[in-house]
Design a protein around this motif. Sequence first.
Motif, PDB file in Angstrom:
ATOM      1  N   ASP A   1      10.835   9.260 -46.834  1.00  0.00           N
ATOM      2  CA  ASP A   1       9.577   9.970 -46.636  1.00  0.00           C
ATOM      3  C   ASP A   1       9.652  10.754 -45.325  1.00  0.00           C
ATOM      4  O   ASP A   1      10.124  10.233 -44.310  1.00  0.00           O
TER       5      ASP A   1
ATOM      6  N   GLU B   1       7.401  11.499 -43.127  1.00  0.00           N
ATOM      7  CA  GLU B   1       6.679  10.823 -42.042  1.00  0.00           C
ATOM      8  C   GLU B   1       7.523   9.672 -41.483  1.00  0.00           C
ATOM      9  O   GLU B   1       7.584   9.466 -40.276  1.00  0.00           O
ATOM     10  N   LYS B   2       8.138   8.949 -42.379  1.00  0.00           N
ATOM     11  CA  LYS B   2       8.990   7.849 -41.957  1.00  0.00           C
ATOM     12  C   LYS B   2      10.185   8.377 -41.158  1.00  0.00           C
ATOM     13  O   LYS B   2      10.580   7.803 -40.141  1.00  0.00           O
ATOM     14  N   GLN B   3      10.735   9.499 -41.603  1.00  0.00           N
ATOM     15  CA  GLN B   3      11.855  10.118 -40.895  1.00  0.00           C
ATOM     16  C   GLN B   3      11.440  10.528 -39.480  1.00  0.00           C
ATOM     17  O   GLN B   3      12.192  10.329 -38.534  1.00  0.00           O
TER      18      GLN B   3
ATOM     19  N   ARG C   1       9.053   9.138 -37.653  1.00  0.00           N
ATOM     20  CA  ARG C   1       8.913   7.916 -36.856  1.00  0.00           C
ATOM     21  C   ARG C   1      10.275   7.382 -36.423  1.00  0.00           C
ATOM     22  O   ARG C   1      10.452   6.935 -35.280  1.00  0.00           O
TER      23      ARG C   1
END
Length: 159
Positions: free
Chosen positions: A118, A120-122, A124
């Motif tokens: 994802d 967003e996860k990347q 973070r």
Amino acid sequence: MTEKQEEELRGLVTQREAHEKEIAQLGKTIQAINEAKNYEKGLVDEEGFPRKDLDFAELADYKDKKRRFNELNNDYKALMKEIEKKLFALHSTYKGKEGEEQKFGEENKETTEPEIIDPEKQKRIEEKQRQLIEANKKLSKKKNKMKIKLLSYCYPFAK
């Protein structure tokens, strides 16, 4: 071929068990002699002369037992390495019989697919990596300052 390997392995295991028994027996004997004669204290008195309570025939026997104990321990280590090799060979023979060609730790590359991450996860993950890099830089600077300070204490005239 497998029966021959199994028989060799059984022979090695029997040797190992015999070594273990003899090592345990010698260890107990050495410990009992050492406690009775206190050889760890030293073989000479304060003046440098041999202790009067020592019997050199018993001391020679004690040293022979310690030498044999060390030899058995070295042989035991070599024997365990040999058993390990034979076990791996036997295991690979059994794996070959089953038709499995896959080696330990090797993945089947055809079935693995790349993981989709994802966005967003990347972000973070990248932020955490950046924070770790910054923290590592600060720590390195602090370590260098401490080294310089330590060196200035050790060598006060070198600047």
